[in-house]
Design an enzyme around this catalytic site. Structure first.
Site, PDB file in Angstrom:
ATOM      1  N   GLU A 178       0.826  -1.204   0.000  1.00 35.77           N
ATOM      2  CA  GLU A 178       0.000   0.000   0.000  1.00 35.77           C
ATOM      3  C   GLU A 178       0.862   1.256   0.000  1.00 35.77           C
ATOM      4  OE1 GLU A 178      -2.875   0.149   3.119  1.00 35.77           O
ATOM      5  OE2 GLU A 178      -3.487  -1.923   2.824  1.00 35.77           O
ATOM      6  N   ARG A 189      -2.757   9.419  11.679  1.00 37.80           N
ATOM      7  CA  ARG A 189      -3.412   8.121  11.765  1.00 37.80           C
ATOM      8  C   ARG A 189      -4.649   8.288  12.643  1.00 37.80           C
ATOM      9  NH1 ARG A 189      -0.547   2.468  13.192  1.00 37.80           N
ATOM     10  NH2 ARG A 189      -2.365   1.131  13.136  1.00 37.80           N
ATOM     11  N   GLU A 207      -5.375   6.906   7.341  1.00 39.96           N
ATOM     12  CA  GLU A 207      -4.466   8.047   7.457  1.00 39.96           C
ATOM     13  C   GLU A 207      -5.161   9.221   6.777  1.00 39.96           C
ATOM     14  OE1 GLU A 207      -1.528   7.508   9.020  1.00 39.96           O
ATOM     15  OE2 GLU A 207      -0.248   9.185   8.459  1.00 39.96           O
ATOM     16  N   ARG A 267       4.329  -4.897  17.066  1.00 45.29           N
ATOM     17  CA  ARG A 267       5.034  -4.853  15.805  1.00 45.29           C
ATOM     18  C   ARG A 267       5.427  -6.285  15.501  1.00 45.29           C
ATOM     19  NH1 ARG A 267       7.405   0.090  14.656  1.00 45.29           N
ATOM     20  NH2 ARG A 267       7.191   0.866  16.768  1.00 45.29           N
ATOM     21  N   LYS A 286       2.186   4.651   1.324  1.00 40.51           N
ATOM     22  CA  LYS A 286       2.305   5.145   2.700  1.00 40.51           C
ATOM     23  C   LYS A 286       2.091   6.651   2.700  1.00 40.51           C
ATOM     24  CE  LYS A 286       5.198   4.761   6.835  1.00 40.51           C
ATOM     25  NZ  LYS A 286       4.950   6.056   7.389  1.00 40.51           N
ATOM     26  N   ARG A 294      -3.543   8.612  17.237  1.00 37.06           N
ATOM     27  CA  ARG A 294      -2.652   7.509  17.532  1.00 37.06           C
ATOM     28  C   ARG A 294      -2.296   7.452  19.018  1.00 37.06           C
ATOM     29  NH1 ARG A 294       2.425   6.214  13.961  1.00 37.06           N
ATOM     30  NH2 ARG A 294       3.377   4.717  15.352  1.00 37.06           N
ATOM     31  N   PHE A 306      -7.370   1.931   5.802  1.00 34.24           N
ATOM     32  CA  PHE A 306      -6.582   0.720   5.535  1.00 34.24           C
ATOM     33  C   PHE A 306      -6.928  -0.501   6.370  1.00 34.24           C
ATOM     34  CE2 PHE A 306      -3.796   3.763   7.871  1.00 34.24           C
ATOM     35  CZ  PHE A 306      -3.731   3.112   9.090  1.00 34.24           C
TER      36      PHE A 306
HETATM   37  P1  AMP Z   1       5.866   5.056  11.002  1.00 32.72           P
HETATM   38  O1  AMP Z   1       5.103   6.136  11.720  1.00 32.72           O
HETATM   39  O2  AMP Z   1       6.957   5.571  10.125  1.00 32.72           O
HETATM   40  O3  AMP Z   1       6.284   3.946  11.902  1.00 32.72           O
HETATM   41  O4  AMP Z   1       4.871   4.357   9.961  1.00 32.72           O
HETATM   42  C1  AMP Z   1       3.670   3.769  10.326  1.00 32.72           C
HETATM   43  C2  AMP Z   1       2.537   4.762  10.138  1.00 32.72           C
HETATM   44  O5  AMP Z   1       2.311   5.017   8.759  1.00 32.72           O
HETATM   45  C3  AMP Z   1       1.200   4.273  10.606  1.00 32.72           C
HETATM   46  O6  AMP Z   1       1.081   4.415  11.989  1.00 32.72           O
HETATM   47  C4  AMP Z   1       0.237   5.163   9.847  1.00 32.72           C
HETATM   48  O7  AMP Z   1       0.062   6.361  10.579  1.00 32.72           O
HETATM   49  C5  AMP Z   1       1.003   5.544   8.612  1.00 32.72           C
HETATM   50  N1  AMP Z   1       0.443   5.024   7.338  1.00 32.72           N
HETATM   51  C6  AMP Z   1       0.418   5.706   6.180  1.00 32.72           C
HETATM   52  N2  AMP Z   1      -0.104   4.988   5.197  1.00 32.72           N
HETATM   53  C7  AMP Z   1      -0.458   3.791   5.716  1.00 32.72           C
HETATM   54  C8  AMP Z   1      -1.044   2.602   5.180  1.00 32.72           C
HETATM   55  N3  AMP Z   1      -1.371   2.490   3.912  1.00 32.72           N
HETATM   56  N4  AMP Z   1      -1.232   1.567   6.027  1.00 32.72           N
HETATM   57  C9  AMP Z   1      -0.890   1.666   7.324  1.00 32.72           C
HETATM   58  N5  AMP Z   1      -0.334   2.759   7.886  1.00 32.72           N
HETATM   59  C10 AMP Z   1      -0.113   3.819   7.091  1.00 32.72           C
END
Ligand code: AMP
Length: 627
Positions: free
Chosen positions: A295, A302, A346, A461, A297, A317, A386
């Protein structure tokens, strides 16, 4: 419970420097509380009146608190103010003034937790004309009956400066200590735990007899430890789907461990979000997941959307209720095809006409309490959804991801504001790579690959999601989120900001503590420096906070509260940082770290963990040897 008992426990907790001691004190305190009051005790321990998602802020200004102290102790406000200027902590000032109180109150009765809670709740909820005077009166009434130590906390709680550093995991550890006796009586649980323990089972009597006393004792201790951990895990499993520690504590008090079974996912109560792992290349992702969903990103907020008939609640979040901030999403949720649902997405500003995604700097402007409607018109958000966790009375977390997504698509239907994330399904690294490039080309952050068969894993995780972000040459494949635990005053030009650099740490989940990883002095604009100095000065700590582990001593310690996103060239071994440090093993540090931004969407416990840093370090060596 007398409020004195609580205040004295706070005083003890404030003085400890080790988390384990803190846990034991808390366990003692919780043991003394009955089922009717335990939830209040838990909230007060964290300086709150309700779980964060209920958004009950006591929010009392220093000015009013000064007036209440003056009233209760028989001094003038100017006298209190003068002392506050000198000491910088109104809690200590209240304590001091109550020690030298001029008048004895006529009707002072010993304070109970119930009475304190009631008055604080009134302070939090009173609005309108005359409310200020009433708030002062309510606080002064409490101070009238308070001892000096009680006064210290009666002031700190409404000012939001309790800062005992009691994290959720520590509270859950304390519950588990108190539930050991019950766990020991639970034959099934004991059997499961014993099975996991190496060596002979206690059921084998002959072998057991042969064990000498010392070994027997050790074994019992080991069994108890494992039992505590098993109970702790059960509690956390429920906490993951029902983020209200007060509620959980009450259930445990009333019905013991078995009571947890009744706790179920329900719209209106936030869950802990699933988290993404990281891998450095498309090949490794495909090797790990095989055929998977990939998907786009998106870089926005979130959001967890809860719908219960006509009531819509949106959680961030951090599990805060942010419903008010996003009226266009609330409106759109009313049209989805389910009476009850919990789903995630998101949200970001997206220009439908040009199909352009706005940068995070634009989206972040929507996080506000004023001018909401105006901004919603100017920068309307689109929710890229998502995952679906619950629909029409059914918990869907156990279904494979592909099924959840299918249902999510059906429920959303044709909606302009709420749409599905863009995705492909592939088992080819080349295709994944191409999709990644395409996403980055559109201004997105990268991709998240998802295991098609995985359950939704709340709060953890576990390689059901793997992210791959834009990687900058010579830098780590991903940014790191660190927690500020102290700062340095700065030399030369920076003295004017009062801040020259930050001491930052990562989170160690196992010990619920923050371990140092980097001193950061670059990446901050002058505006950022000024802002950091302002917000950090409010959370100064005279000594190292109990949950911080650092051998480096900053000029000023601060409570672990703020998370910042950091970029760095690589992770290196370090004799001075404590992240990953163990007997005979050096710690890890960030090389050339630079600050990107404050991450207000993350709580300190949601920062990058020591375990992740260790994994990134291993991967990095692996990659460089390969090259
Ligand atoms: P990170 O904050 O870098 O750990 O990345 C994870 C975060 O990406 C998630 O908590 C979401 O807020 C965001 N996110 C963006 N696009 C997506 C997606 N398609 N699926 C899940 N999370 C996503």
């Amino acid at each position: 419970m007398k409020f004195k008992v609580l205040a004295e426990s706070f005083d003890r907790v404030e003085k400890v420097s080790k988390r384990l001691e803190m846990t034991d004190f808390l366990a003692e305190l919780f043991e003394k509380s009955n089922a009717d009051e335990i939830a209040r005790v838990i909230y007060l321990c964290q300086g709150q009146l309700a779980p964060p998602y209920k958004d009950v802020e006591i929010g009392m200004g220093e000015n009013y608190a000064e007036e209440a102290i003056a009233k209760a102790a028989g001094y003038t406000k100017a006298e209190v103010e003068k002392e506050f200027k000198k000491r910088g902590d109104l809690g200590l000032v209240a304590e001091e003034f109550l020690k030298k109180k001029k008048q004895q109150s006529l009707f002072s009765a010993e304070l109970t937790v119930e009475k304190v809670f009631k008055n604080l709740m009134k302070i939090a909820t009173t609005e309108g004309s005359g409310s200020q005077q009433l708030k002062i009166k309510l606080l002064a009434e409490l101070l009238n009956s308070a001892s000096p130590v009680e006064a210290r906390y009666l002031i700190r709680i409404p000012l939001g400066s309790l800062r005992l550093g009691i994290g959720d995991p520590t509270i859950m550890d304390a519950f588990a200590i108190n539930l050991l006796a019950e766990a020991q009586k639970d034959k099934e649980l004991v059997k499961t735990v014993e099975k996991k323990l190496k060596g002979k089972k206690s059921g084998e009597k002959n072998a057991e007899k042969k064990l000498n006393e010392k070994r027997k004792k050790k074994r019992t201790e080991e069994l108890d430890k494992k039992l505590r951990l098993a109970v702790r895990e059960k509690i956390e499993d429920k906490y993951n789907v029902h983020s209200d520690l007060g509620d959980l504590a009450e259930t445990l008090k009333r019905n013991g461990i078995k009571g947890l079974e009744k706790i179920k996912i329900e719209p209106g109560i936030p869950l802990r979000p699933t988290l993404a792992e990281r891998l450095p290349t498309a090949e490794e992702i495909i090797k790990k997941l095989g055929k998977c969903a990939v998907e786009a990103k998106y870089d926005g907020f979130r959001l967890a959307i809860h719908k219960n008939e006509t009531k819509v609640t949106i959680f961030s979040r951090r599990q805060e209720d942010v419903t008010e901030m996003f009226p266009e999403i609330v409106k759109a949720v009313k049209d989805i095809k389910a009476n009850e649902a919990i789903f995630e997405g998101e949200a970001l500003a997206f220009n439908e006409e040009t199909q352009e995604y706005c940068p995070f700097q634009i989206t972040i402007q929507r996080k506000r309490k004023y001018d909401i409607d105006k901004m919603a018109k100017e920068f309307p958000l689109t929710l890229f959804s998502f995952d679906l966790l619950y629909a029409n009375g059914k918990n869907l977390m156990g279904l494979p991801f592909k099924k959840r997504r299918e249902r999510l698509g059906k429920i959303i239907g044709k909606n302009k504001t709420i749409i599905l994330t863009d995705a492909i399904v592939t088992d080819s690294a080349k295709e994944l790579e191409e999709y990644f490039d395409k996403s980055v080309g559109k201004g997105l952050e990268g991709i998240i690959a998802k295991d098609l068969n995985a359950k939704y894993i709340a709060g953890a995780r576990k390689f059901s999601w793997i992210k791959l972000k834009r990687s900058y040459k010579g830098e780590l494949g991903d940014t790191i989120d660190t927690v500020i635990v102290g700062f340095f005053k700065g030399k030369g030009k920076r003295t004017q900001f009062g801040l020259g650099g930050l001491l930052t740490a990562v989170y160690d989940k196992k010990s619920d503590s923050f371990k140092s990883i980097a001193k950061i002095g670059t990446g901050m604009s002058e505006e950022m420096l000024e802002n950091l100095c302002k917000i950090l000065s409010k959370i100064k700590s005279e000594k190292k906070p109990a949950r911080v582990e650092s051998e480096i001593k900053p000029d000023i310690w601060v409570e672990p509260k703020y998370v910042i996103e950091v970029n760095a060239d690589e992770i290196t071994k370090s004799p001075i940082h404590t992240a990953g440090k163990a007997k005979g093993k050096e710690g890890l540090a960030l090389r050339f770290p630079r600050m990107i931004k404050l991450r207000q969407d993350k709580k300190p416990e949601q920062a990058t963990t020591v375990k992740e840093i260790e994994q990134m370090f291993k991967k990095q060596r692996h990659v460089s040897t390969g090259a």
